[in-house]
Design an enzyme around this catalytic site. Sequence first.
Site, PDB file in Angstrom:
ATOM      1  N   TYR A  28       0.868  -1.173   0.000  1.00  0.00           N
ATOM      2  CA  TYR A  28       0.000   0.000   0.000  1.00  0.00           C
ATOM      3  C   TYR A  28       0.910   1.230   0.000  1.00  0.00           C
ATOM      4  O   TYR A  28       1.558   1.547   0.992  1.00  0.00           O
ATOM      5  CB  TYR A  28      -0.919   0.026   1.224  1.00  0.00           C
ATOM      6  CG  TYR A  28      -1.907  -1.133   1.292  1.00  0.00           C
ATOM      7  CD1 TYR A  28      -2.277  -1.839   0.142  1.00  0.00           C
ATOM      8  CD2 TYR A  28      -2.474  -1.517   2.497  1.00  0.00           C
ATOM      9  CE1 TYR A  28      -3.184  -2.889   0.206  1.00  0.00           C
ATOM     10  CE2 TYR A  28      -3.382  -2.571   2.567  1.00  0.00           C
ATOM     11  CZ  TYR A  28      -3.731  -3.253   1.420  1.00  0.00           C
ATOM     12  OH  TYR A  28      -4.624  -4.293   1.486  1.00  0.00           O
ATOM     13  N   PRO A  70     -15.497  -4.675   3.177  1.00  0.00           N
ATOM     14  CA  PRO A  70     -16.734  -4.897   3.955  1.00  0.00           C
ATOM     15  C   PRO A  70     -17.824  -3.873   3.643  1.00  0.00           C
ATOM     16  O   PRO A  70     -19.012  -4.150   3.831  1.00  0.00           O
ATOM     17  CB  PRO A  70     -16.268  -4.759   5.409  1.00  0.00           C
ATOM     18  CG  PRO A  70     -15.019  -3.918   5.339  1.00  0.00           C
ATOM     19  CD  PRO A  70     -14.355  -4.316   4.035  1.00  0.00           C
ATOM     20  N   LEU A  71     -17.398  -2.708   3.137  1.00  0.00           N
ATOM     21  CA  LEU A  71     -18.375  -1.669   2.779  1.00  0.00           C
ATOM     22  C   LEU A  71     -18.581  -1.610   1.269  1.00  0.00           C
ATOM     23  O   LEU A  71     -19.245  -0.717   0.760  1.00  0.00           O
ATOM     24  CB  LEU A  71     -17.883  -0.294   3.273  1.00  0.00           C
ATOM     25  CG  LEU A  71     -17.697  -0.171   4.785  1.00  0.00           C
ATOM     26  CD1 LEU A  71     -17.021   1.149   5.139  1.00  0.00           C
ATOM     27  CD2 LEU A  71     -19.040  -0.285   5.487  1.00  0.00           C
ATOM     28  N   PHE A 110     -14.009   0.379  -3.178  1.00  0.00           N
ATOM     29  CA  PHE A 110     -13.908   1.705  -3.801  1.00  0.00           C
ATOM     30  C   PHE A 110     -15.284   2.265  -4.191  1.00  0.00           C
ATOM     31  O   PHE A 110     -15.430   3.464  -4.401  1.00  0.00           O
ATOM     32  CB  PHE A 110     -12.967   1.649  -5.006  1.00  0.00           C
ATOM     33  CG  PHE A 110     -11.555   1.290  -4.604  1.00  0.00           C
ATOM     34  CD1 PHE A 110     -10.734   2.253  -4.030  1.00  0.00           C
ATOM     35  CD2 PHE A 110     -11.060  -0.001  -4.764  1.00  0.00           C
ATOM     36  CE1 PHE A 110      -9.441   1.931  -3.625  1.00  0.00           C
ATOM     37  CE2 PHE A 110      -9.772  -0.330  -4.368  1.00  0.00           C
ATOM     38  CZ  PHE A 110      -8.962   0.644  -3.798  1.00  0.00           C
ATOM     39  N   PRO A 138     -18.648   2.110  -2.376  1.00  0.00           N
ATOM     40  CA  PRO A 138     -19.436   1.631  -1.231  1.00  0.00           C
ATOM     41  C   PRO A 138     -20.839   1.145  -1.625  1.00  0.00           C
ATOM     42  O   PRO A 138     -21.458   1.675  -2.554  1.00  0.00           O
ATOM     43  CB  PRO A 138     -19.454   2.842  -0.294  1.00  0.00           C
ATOM     44  CG  PRO A 138     -18.159   3.562  -0.596  1.00  0.00           C
ATOM     45  CD  PRO A 138     -17.962   3.381  -2.089  1.00  0.00           C
TER      46      PRO A 138
END
Length: 290
Positions: free
Chosen positions: A65, A216-217, A220, A222
């Site tokens: 990252y 989880p959301l 990129f 949501p």
Amino acid sequence: MPDTKITTAGTFPLAHHPVNRMGYGAMQLAGPHVFGPPKDRQAAVAVLREAVASGVNHIDTSDFYGPHVTNQIIRDALHPYSSNLVIVTKLGAVRGSDASWNPAMEPEDLARGVHDNLRNLGVDVLDVVNLRVMGDIHAPSEGSIEKPFTALAELQHKGLVRHLGLSNVTSKQVAEAQRIAPVVCVQNQYNLVQRADEALVDELGKKGIAYVPFFPLGGFTPIQSSVLGQVAARLGATPMQVALAWLLHRAPNILLIPGTSSLAHLRENLGAAGLRLSGELMAELNAIGQ
Ligand SMILES: NC(=O)c1ccc[n+]([C@@H]2O[C@H](COP(=O)([O-])OP(=O)(O)OC[C@H]3O[C@@H](n4cnc5c(N)ncnc54)[C@H](OP(=O)(O)O)[C@@H]3O)[C@@H](O)[C@H]2O)c1
């Protein structure tokens, strides 16, 4: 609004620590496309410090990252680390100069990756290293992982890594890895609308292995769903909180690592730990991904 005490969501063992089920994923702390530095480094440091001050003791990261950027920010924000903090990193890819994600699963790549993580996190031993399998970059695909997982197990025997995990894998690959060394967690894509791993979540739960959904959301982009919005409105919560609470209610071995670069979103996400979903609401939400 839901209770913001993250301990409300309970714990699950990860690397022999009972970590809070509400953790934090650090990928959003790097620059755009997870490449280069963030616009506001101090804001990234503040997000990490507030996460830990709120009780987060499980942070997911990788040296790819940035590359290196996210680990260096974690080090600046949190080093020396509390003994109850579990930092999980992952190996298996390197970044191209065009921000591409390229497989790097040869033994020498993995050894280099371990040393990069040790240096950038500022530790002598890594708590947990996930082998991020890159057969198909976007989804698990069958194929032996014996060679790279054996290489990681050797790095573990050398004392550079305490525990091993897997990412982007199938049930068969988990079984193959377990014949080589213990597996403490599996990190695959899973959320309210991406449910390919239903069986794997439960299979791992029976084995006492943590399942850590990435995106989880929704990642990129949501998750957007009218049912989710309606349930959230009825509960006086936000759709993202309900998406996280659904995961917490789905299975006790699910550990959350929602990612954000924003303090406001961090607070909102941590608030999901106190949200209660009835069986009826769970059934309504379950229908979204079926
Ligand atoms: N193993 C793998 O292959 C893999 C792949 C991807 C990710 N991961 C790990 O999984 C973690 C979680 O994944 P992720 O961060 O990509 O995706 P995510 O948690 O599903 O969602 C993050 C996205 O949602 C936004 N967001 C966060 N909280 C929000 C809220 N309350 N309301 C509205 N938007 C919100 C974030 O933007 P803001 O910054 O603006 O909040 C960001 O764009 C990562 O941090 C990483 O550690 C692993």
